[in-house]
Scaffold this active site. Structure first.
Site, PDB file in Angstrom:
ATOM      1  N   HIS A 110      40.461  41.578   1.539  1.00 34.30           N
ATOM      2  CA  HIS A 110      39.196  42.291   1.345  1.00 34.30           C
ATOM      3  C   HIS A 110      38.806  42.984   2.641  1.00 34.30           C
ATOM      4  CE1 HIS A 110      35.341  43.223  -0.526  1.00 34.30           C
ATOM      5  NE2 HIS A 110      34.772  42.918   0.625  1.00 34.30           N
ATOM      6  N   ASP A 146      34.476  38.009  -4.635  1.00 32.21           N
ATOM      7  CA  ASP A 146      34.714  37.963  -3.191  1.00 32.21           C
ATOM      8  C   ASP A 146      33.993  36.794  -2.528  1.00 32.21           C
ATOM      9  OD1 ASP A 146      36.069  40.364  -3.608  1.00 32.21           O
ATOM     10  OD2 ASP A 146      34.320  41.582  -3.120  1.00 32.21           O
ATOM     11  N   CYS A 712      44.021  59.582  52.553  1.00 29.99           N
ATOM     12  CA  CYS A 712      44.942  58.446  52.458  1.00 29.99           C
ATOM     13  C   CYS A 712      45.859  58.335  53.660  1.00 29.99           C
ATOM     14  CB  CYS A 712      45.751  58.524  51.166  1.00 29.99           C
ATOM     15  SG  CYS A 712      46.522  60.122  50.879  1.00 29.99           S
TER      16      CYS A 712
END
Length: 907
Positions: A110, A146, A712
């Site tokens: 479901h 259900d 860097c």
């Protein structure tokens, strides 16, 4: 799982077919399949699969009559002797005589998290009610609707613009199939739980049909959006327009100013809609907007909503002989699917002739097999349901006439630097700018004054999945892989567009990262353009020279063998870039990645996303196919982490800190991705007394203060020979005092703000640590008294090797100076190499022999002699030790994005 069961499968559809195939593959015996009768001469996919395998198939139109079981049907069922009933998707009412008959009873799939949304329209109601979570339940069938005990459940997040199809295709279908198989295994091994459903939170909603899907306009925009998407594609939310029922598809919330457009009266709406270039804009009672992409009329014809007032203006195409042949081939495919239709005519409607959504997939796949250059989507079939319309649409796509569709961009615009800059702020996924799936945003800040530039979409976990899926599809099935590499035309065109927009890009880079405008123009943007042009030139050379080789091997006589190698793109690449050079770092990695033929998902730094998003706009305008380039602004901990773990990503390129690089390596191990890392540095610069001192001072300052020290390869530590040390320091301080600190957009500014507030605070703490450890603070070390995140250029001397500032990178405008004894070459080399980093290094001396000796001994990926910061697009760039591995730039960068295949032929 040790035990196997005899199963009866009761149900239908492709979902049922997949469950059937997987259960058989796992060794369970399917003793019977019970499904629906053929429809319009078409057998259900579950029946087709079972009949092909020789599994008994029963096709009952119903199981009950007048509320009672049909005994002949029940008897037929009992004849197969099943031990468990599996109902993956079933639209029929099954009698309890059948449900309770097997030894283990019956399990049902479901599509909701029970007990919420009981009923046949569970997925629709999940969206209609605006649930944040969706999912499915596998439960034990009982005599309720259900209501049986839960065996297992799975859940997923619901995105802001998810449709029923999105949820089904992304999660409910694939995970549902796996879970059904897992449930059967658990039952077979006696480990399956039976958890009673709680009463709290239980809901039941009826089946959504066309007649009750009419849009009620007296509600907020979010509710309108949920109603429309909750009915997309079936049964379709509708309204009355111009006296007829018009169905709305493809809705999304629109968070922008009201766009220009032509008014369209809609029955029941208090305010007319607007037909705009992007679709139909409708309004909630809260004044907020919903954008609707497509409209469908009562006769089944679907059009882009933007074409509402010009839908009938398209002139029929005159087909070439090649196109006529293609039309005949497509007609044959239609005939194969619509076997119940005697003759396919121009007016034959695909869906009215019995086709369903599963046949759409088959149609597109068969066309793709025959005409790989014709890329159609599911939506194309819904937009052209009649054969003649379908052929016209297919021919237009085949000719490429559909590619002129305007890119939809919502900008944040600012008048700055004597120009108007237009900045996209949404995620760029599959060729579209869209809000983050969960609607979250973050503010990006101008470091010059601390003001908010824009609220930018913050990509979610689901957005990463979407972007990777788009990149994978583009790589495996899109036109990208079929393009002729010889011209590299798209990369050249992109470089040209970047150059045309260089002032705008440099301005955005400046206000978003704090880079001085003149530097941003020359370096951040200028080198980015050069990088794309350089790698564009490599596109047709990758199979040449050492990239593809013929290799002599031992011959197994009397046969002859030929072995050759071939370089191939890797696939989907994730690129994660830092905040110091936002556009340039993007270019260094992306250009090589694309030249090698890969697709990419790129995450810019969260504090500097704007030039990456502008780049995305330019890439679309350059003509890059959808899905090739995807940009995801957002959190590194979420977006970057999920990219590095994602099973469909085959390569990660990262520039950033060493700790994060290590984490990426761990995450990439999940599927052994290829990784390249450009990480932290503490680059030594050795200055000998025999250097040209003024040049060394000027270049040394650039080595430290270039781009505010956010570099860097910045010289993290200067070793100055004792005899010139004091004079060197004096000259540096004199030059610093001449530097102008200020607005980065001012052409006379030398030194702009640090990138963001947290980084400035970290730098101030770094300087405090240096003072506490006994280093001499000669100059600076303080925040500049003005708005924004400005820091004084700083100089430390008397720095000893054990100190924190001698070992760790500042990533800011901090010059760290240590003396070394006159003539002690080997001693200073040992000190320079006593670091776990090895990104760059430098030496100043007139003695070329000494310079070359030092360059051999320095443990760094780059050595500068009598210069610094001299990078070039043709020279490889990357570090040693904990500064990472792999190369950006130059020919070597291509190796990071290619794999080698060896092929041996016997003849």
């Amino acid at each position: 799982y040790q035990h196997k069961l005899k199963l009866a499968l009761i149900g239908q559809s492709i979902f049922g077919q997949e469950v059937y195939n997987k259960l058989r593959k796992e060794g369970h015996k399917v003793v019977g399949v019970f499904t629906v009768p053929d429809k319009n001469g078409q057998a259900d996919p579950l029946a087709l699969a079972a009949e092909k395998d020789g599994t008994p198939v029963f096709k009952f139109s119903r199981w009950r009559a007048k509320g009672k079981p049909i005994q002949e049907v029940v008897a037929a069922y009992k004849s197969v002797g099943a031990e468990l009933n599996v109902l993956p998707f079933c639209t029929q009412f099954i009698p309890m005589d059948v449900i309770d008959c097997p030894k283990h009873g019956s399990i049902i799939y479901h599509p909701s998290i029970l007990p919420r949304h009981r009923g046949a329209s569970a997925i629709n109601w999940t969206l209609i009610q605006g649930d944040k979570k969706a999912g499915f339940t596998i439960f034990w069938a009982d005599d309720g609707l259900d209501t049986g005990p839960i065996l297992l459940q799975r859940e997923c997040d619901v995105g802001q613009n998810d449709t029923v199809d999105d949820l089904y295709n992304r999660f409910l279908f694939p995970e549902g199939v796996k879970a059904m198989v897992e449930a059967v295994h658990l039952i077979a091994d006696g480990k399956a739980p039976r958890i009673p459903q709680p009463k709290e939170g239980a809901t039941y909603e009826g089946i959504q049909k066309k007649e009750n899907a009419e849009i009620c306009w007296d509600q907020p925009a979010a509710a309108l959006h949920n109603w429309i998407r909750g009915h997309d594609k079936v049964p379709g939310a509708w309204a009355t327009v111009d006296g007829q029922m018009v169905t709305f598809y493809g809705s999304s919330l629109l968070d922008a100013s009201v766009p220009a457009g032509q008014e369209l009266a809609i029955k029941g709406a208090s305010r007319p809609g607007l037909v705009t270039k992007n679709g139909l804009v409708v309004f909630g009672n809260d004044g907020k907007m919903v954008l609707v992409r497509n409209l469908q009329f009562e006769d089944g014809k679907m059009i882009p909503a933007s074409k509402y007032f010009s839908a009938d203006e398209t002139t029929a195409l005159e087909l070439t002989e090649e196109e006529k042949k293609m039309a005949e081939d497509i007609k044959a495919i239609w005939k194969g699917i619509l076997s119940n239709v005697a003759v396919i005519e121009d007016t034959t409607d695909f869906f009215k002739s019995g086709a369903s959504s599963m046949h759409v997939v088959r149609l597109l796949e068969e066309i793709k097999q025959k005409y790989s250059g014709l890329q159609l989507q599911n939506e194309d079939v819904y937009m052209a349901t009649k054969f003649a319309d379908f052929i016209q649409m297919a021919v237009r796509k085949f000719r490429g006439e559909d590619k002129g569709e305007e890119l939809v961009i919502d900008y944040v615009s600012k008048n700055v630097n004597n120009m108007t800059v237009n900045m996209p702020y949404q995620c760029f996924i599959n060729g579209q700018f869209i809000n983050a799936d969960d609607g979250k945003t973050f503010d990006t800040i101008n470091p010059a004054d601390g003001s908010v530039i824009a609220s930018v979409s913050s990509a979610s976990f689901a957005d990463v999945d979407k972007a990777v899926a788009a990149a994978k599809e583009a790589f495996e099935n899109g036109e990208w892989g079929r393009m002729n590499a010889r011209e590299g035309r798209l990369l050249y065109r992109l470089a040209d567009l970047m150059e045309e927009h260089q002032e705008e890009l440099a301005t955005i880079e400046s206000i978003d990262s704090g880079a001085v405008y003149t530097l941003a123009l020359k370096t951040h943007v200028g080198m980015s353009v050069q990088t794309f042009r350089y790698f564009a030139g490599w596109c047709d050379k990758i199979q040449a020279s050492e990239y593809g080789a013929t290799i002599p091997i031992n011959q197994a006589r009397p046969n002859h063998n030929l072995t050759f190698t071939k370089k191939e793109p890797i696939g989907v690449c994730a690129i994660v870039i830092p905040w110091n050079y936002p556009l340039m770092m993007l270019a260094w990695k992306s250009a090589a990645c694309l030249a090698a033929g890969n697709t990419l998902v790129l995450k810019p730094a969260q504090v500097t996303p704007l030039t990456s998003l502008k780049f995305a706009e330019l890439s679309a305008k350059a003509g890059f196919p959808k899905g090739v380039i995807n940009i995801l602004p957002g959190s590194g901990g979420l977006v970057g982490q999920h990219l590095s773990e994602h099973p469909d990503v085959r390569k990660v390129g990262f520039t950033g800190s060493t700790p994060i690089g290590k984490q990426i390596m761990k995450s990439a191990a999940t599927n052994l991705k290829k990784v390249s890392l450009e990480l932290g540095g503490k680059s030594p610069l050795i200055i000998f007394s025999d250097c040209e001192l003024d040049r060394a001072v000027k270049t040394g300052m650039g080595a430290v203060y270039f781009n505010k020290g956010e570099n860097c390869i910045a010289a993290g530590r200067l070793f100055v020979e004792e005899s010139i040390h004091d004079e060197f320091v004096r000259k540096v301080v004199e030059e610093i005092k001449k530097m102008k600190i200020g607005d980065p957009l001012d052409r006379s500014t030398d030194h702009g703000p640090q990138n963001h507030k947290a980084h400035l605070e970290k730098l101030l703490q770094y300087c405090e640590t240096g003072v506490k450890e006994g280093a001499t603070l000669v100059y600076g070390g303080r925040q500049v008294r003005r708005p924004g995140f400005f820091m004084e250029p700083t100089v430390f001397t008397d720095v000893e090797d054990h100190m924190y500032i001698a070992q760790e990178e500042s990533f800011g405008p901090v010059m760290v100076i240590s003396k070394f004894k006159n003539g002690d070459v080997d001693g200073v080399l040992r000190r320079a190499n006593t670091t776990e980093y090895g990104l760059a290094s430098g030496v100043f001396t007139k003695d070329i022999s000494k310079a070359l000796y030092i360059s051999e001994k320095l443990e760094a990926g780059t050595v500068f002699i009598n210069t610094y910061n001299k990078t070039d697009v043709a020279a490889p760039f990357g570090g040693f030790k904990q500064s990472g591995f792999g190369k950006d730039l130059g020919e070597e960068a291509l190796h990071e994005y290619l794999r080698t295949k060896a092929i041996t032929v016997e003849y």
